[in-house]
Design a protein around this motif. Structure first.
Motif, PDB file in Angstrom:
ATOM      1  N   ALA A  20      16.417  -4.140  18.745  1.00 29.24           N
ATOM      2  CA  ALA A  20      15.946  -3.598  20.011  1.00 29.24           C
ATOM      3  C   ALA A  20      15.501  -4.739  20.923  1.00 29.24           C
ATOM      4  CB  ALA A  20      14.780  -2.650  19.767  1.00 29.24           C
ATOM      5  N   SER A  65       9.908  -1.770  28.743  1.00 25.88           N
ATOM      6  CA  SER A  65      10.966  -0.942  28.173  1.00 25.88           C
ATOM      7  C   SER A  65      11.387  -1.506  26.829  1.00 25.88           C
ATOM      8  CB  SER A  65      12.179  -0.913  29.100  1.00 25.88           C
ATOM      9  OG  SER A  65      11.801  -0.501  30.379  1.00 25.88           O
ATOM     10  N   ILE A  67      14.608  -1.323  24.613  1.00 20.61           N
ATOM     11  CA  ILE A  67      16.000  -0.886  24.747  1.00 20.61           C
ATOM     12  C   ILE A  67      16.643  -0.942  23.369  1.00 20.61           C
ATOM     13  CG2 ILE A  67      18.184  -1.298  25.926  1.00 20.61           C
ATOM     14  CD1 ILE A  67      16.192  -3.078  27.841  1.00 20.61           C
ATOM     15  N   ASN A 114      21.738   1.774  23.802  1.00 19.66           N
ATOM     16  CA  ASN A 114      21.509   1.801  25.243  1.00 19.66           C
ATOM     17  C   ASN A 114      20.451   2.807  25.684  1.00 19.66           C
ATOM     18  OD1 ASN A 114      23.328  -0.220  25.731  1.00 19.66           O
ATOM     19  ND2 ASN A 114      25.023   1.185  26.094  1.00 19.66           N
ATOM     20  N   SER A 155      16.618   3.764  26.100  1.00 18.89           N
ATOM     21  CA  SER A 155      15.407   2.973  26.235  1.00 18.89           C
ATOM     22  C   SER A 155      14.186   3.869  26.399  1.00 18.89           C
ATOM     23  CB  SER A 155      15.524   2.039  27.442  1.00 18.89           C
ATOM     24  OG  SER A 155      15.878   2.770  28.573  1.00 18.89           O
ATOM     25  N   ARG A 168      10.393   3.783  28.111  1.00 22.43           N
ATOM     26  CA  ARG A 168       9.664   2.994  29.100  1.00 22.43           C
ATOM     27  C   ARG A 168       8.248   3.555  29.264  1.00 22.43           C
ATOM     28  NH1 ARG A 168      14.135   0.499  31.276  1.00 22.43           N
ATOM     29  NH2 ARG A 168      15.986   1.801  31.567  1.00 22.43           N
ATOM     30  N   ASN A 206      14.388  -9.448  31.384  1.00 25.29           N
ATOM     31  CA  ASN A 206      14.884  -9.107  30.041  1.00 25.29           C
ATOM     32  C   ASN A 206      14.453 -10.170  29.031  1.00 25.29           C
ATOM     33  OD1 ASN A 206      16.480  -6.790  30.911  1.00 25.29           O
ATOM     34  ND2 ASN A 206      17.705  -8.318  31.985  1.00 25.29           N
TER      35      ASN A 206
END
Lengths: 511, 168
Positions: free
Chosen positions: A274, A326, A328, A332, A334, A336, A510
């Motif tokens: 993740a 988040s 993820i 795909n 996620s 949050r 990210n």
């Protein structure tokens, strides 16, 4: 019992349909007051349900688009040979890497299985290709393993150290059938991703010679080929969720020496972890307010009060800002959460044409030089204007689904915003039609109308992203927030809810 | 129709005269009546989608105008109005005397009535509402409506008699 008077009939007859000259000058005032923005607001108010449904539909279409966007390439069904496990075991004995589709194919119940069992002549062709697409493609058949009588699909990338190129070897399964007009491989589409390997996406048998990037299979192989076009699609297979490789085969086939270092190649042993990202964003909002009666309404004329409230309070643009973290997951999806602060702005306009005010006047007698006070009552119009603020701090808890292609990302988010507190400031009309402050912690009547927390709001958004670099994305997120609970107390006769249409922009980091 | 400017203008031209007549009965003067008319038509255009074609369109507009006029007055103005009617004489007034007055004169006299009396008088005599309905509309007791109407009649008679006496 209605009292009847003859004079009433005369008056009614004279005045009921009495008409005066049309005051045309008033039309301009009305037209001016109903400005374009006023009309737009009115239309939004009228069509709020339709607009909400349209936005919901847009969200659904967007999510469908995301799905379609990432699943547009439809590969033809792969020709294959049966008894794959047996073949795999043979291949394993020979020390070759084999990826079997047994589970996949069994689950798909491909009708070719049985017939192929009987009629196919299995050929194992390893077609190689140069990685560097800038150079003319060098294709050749590097090996034909005729000892294997069944042809499992397999993919293997090797490094040709002598030529300093990455060579991908892939088998071509050819199924023999009596009627065969397709004899040569004429078309090979290669994906042009940034990976260091080439992937065959589609191989179609045809009678023509290859024109571009063609791969020529041996004629003795192609002579026995099936008339049906087939494709060799390693990536499409590997991306399938239901594609399961038995562990014992993987442990044998993917040893560290032959294991590809190429990221683009399938690495069955690698488990994606993740990832995390942090968003910082601001949102520009437009709020629509819904006033209605509550169950414990005690007002005699709640509609009048609602109408007066609507007349005196006008929605203005609001804004919000927040940060969220988040998680993820590899699929795909996620989760949050974070903090979100928002403000709802309104304008309060109040005009009382029949107001009276009392003025205390100090009177000085010139003769005696004594002061005395007097009160004067003055009639006039009282005008009040103030700006109302509803400030909220929420904790979002959202589930998102994001897809990406290249630098572009698209996704949807949905969930709830749990309210931590709500504070308000400004004026509204009380139930006795008097303007009153609503400031939190104030002492005026209307202050007590409002809640300190409003429970939760529903949240939905469409997320558009652009990767600025490997670590940072620019995000644009049209969103809708709808209050489930009223901002007013339960014992207040009128409920007050907001639906907010926002456009959020921000940056995503990210990790 | 909802936001078609030309249609709205046509609608205004068609009904504004009659509706101004309605507003003048409730307002104290022409300026106030025009304000009510203006607000009323804005509401008409805003709420056009709510008209269900179940009754008369003119009736619907008229009701909006009346409601707008009522909202322009405070409730308390009906409750707190104190007029010294005790001083008025209890002269009888022949019904025919009303026929001799023009609409403008009648409107002028009605306009001179206190707000509460004028509204109740209009609602009861001209619009045909019952005291119960008036009470609900204005948020007052039925008995209050009844007494205000009685006082309005007396005051109106006094004013009409005053006009005729001065003319004689």
């Amino acid at each position: 019992m209605k009292d009847t008077y003859h004079s009433d009939d005369i008056l009614r007859g004279k005045l009921q349909d009495y008409s005066v000259e049309t005051p045309l000058h008033l039309w301009d005032k009305i037209d001016q007051k109903r400005s374009f923005s006023y009309k737009v607001k009115n239309q939004l108010k009228i069509h709020k349900v339709k607009i909400s449904l349209a936005l919901l539909l847009l969200l659904l279409l967007g999510s469908w688009g995301i799905y379609h966007f990432t699943h547009t390439t439809q590969y033809p069904e792969i020709a294959f040979t049966p008894s794959i496990q047996a073949a795999a075991s043979q291949n394993l004995n020979k020390g070759t890497s084999v990826a079997t589709l047994a589970n996949d194919l069994q689950s798909k119940k491909t009708p070719l299985t049985s017939s192929v069992n009987e009629k196919s002549v299995a050929l194992n062709e390893m077609v190689t290709s140069e990685k560097d697409t800038k150079k003319p493609a060098q294709q050749s058949v590097t090996s034909i393993d005729k000892n294997i009588n069944v042809d499992p699909l397999e993919q293997k990338n090797l490094i040709d150290k002598n030529q300093n190129t990455v060579v991908e070897k892939a088998p071509i399964s050819v199924l023999a059938k009596s009627d065969s007009s397709h004899k040569k491989i004429t078309k090979v589409e290669k994906t042009s991703q940034k990976s260091t390997s080439q992937v065959f996406n589609e191989v179609v048998l045809n009678t023509e010679q290859p024109k571009k990037n063609g791969f020529i299979a041996p004629k003795n192989v192609l002579a026995q080929s099936t008339p049906k076009p087939f494709a060799f699609t390693p990536n499409s297979i590997l991306n399938r969720k239901d594609f399961v490789i038995p562990n014992e085969q993987l442990s044998l086939s993917l040893d560290t020496k032959t294991r590809p270092f190429d990221r683009g190649c399938a690495d069955f042993n690698r488990k994606e972890k993740a990832r995390f990202s942090v968003d910082a964003f601001t949102t520009l909002d437009y709020n629509t307010k819904f006033l209605g009666t509550q169950n414990n309404n005690t007002l005699e004329e709640p509609d009048n009060y609602i109408q007066q409230r609507e007349n005196t309070e006008t929605s203005r643009y609001g804004w919000g800002a927040g940060a969220r973290v988040s998680v993820i997951f590899p699929v795909n999806v996620s989760l949050r959460t974070g903090l979100f602060y928002s403000q709802i702005h309104e304008r309060f306009n109040y005009e009382d044409t029949m107001a009276n005010r009392t003025i205390i006047v100090t009177v000085i007698d010139d003769a005696t030089q004594t002061e005395s006070s007097d009160t004067v009552s003055q009639a006039g119009t009282r005008v009040m204007e103030s700006f109302n603020y509803y400030r909220m701090l929420d904790i979002p808890l959202l589930v998102g689904y994001t897809m990406h292609r290249g630098n572009m990302k698209i996704g949807i988010n949905g969930g709830v915003l749990f309210n931590i507190f709500m504070k308000q400031k400004g004026h509204i009309l009380t139930t006795t039609y008097q303007p009153s402050r609503i400031n939190t912690n104030g002492i005026e009547e209307a202050t007590s109308y409002f809640q300190e927390t409003i429970g939760f709001q529903l949240y939905g958004s469409l997320e558009l992203g652009y990767a600025i670099n490997d670590r940072m994305d620019f995000i644009l997120e049209p969103n809708i927030r709808h209050m489930v609970n009223s901002v007013t107390q339960f014992n207040h006769p009128i409920s007050q809810r907001y639906t907010t249409y926002g456009l959020a922009t921000g940056l995503r980091f990210n990790f | 129709m909802r936001e078609d400017r030309q249609s709205q203008q046509l609608l205004f031209q068609r009904y504004a005269g009659k509706m101004l007549g309605v507003c003048m009965r409730y307002a104290r003067n022409r300026q106030e009546a025009e304000d009510i008319l203006q607000d009323g038509f804005i509401k008409v255009f805003d709420n056009m989608h709510r008209f269900r074609f179940e009754g008369s369109f003119e009736g619907w507009i008229r009701r909006i105008m009346i409601n707008t006029a009522l909202k322009s007055f405070k409730k308390k103005s009906f409750k707190n109005e104190q007029i010294g009617l005790e001083n008025y004489q209890e002269d009888s007034c022949e019904p025919d005397i009303y026929s001799q007055l023009s609409e403008q004169e009648l409107l002028k006299i009605i306009g001179e009535l206190p707000d509460g009396y004028r509204v109740v008088f209009n609602l009861y005599v001209i619009e045909g509402y019952s005291h119960k309905e008036i009470g609900e509309l204005l948020g007052i007791q039925e008995s209050t409506s009844r007494s205000q109407l009685t006082k309005a009649r007396k005051l109106l008679q006094q004013k009409i008699l005053g006009i005729f006496k001065s003319a004689i």
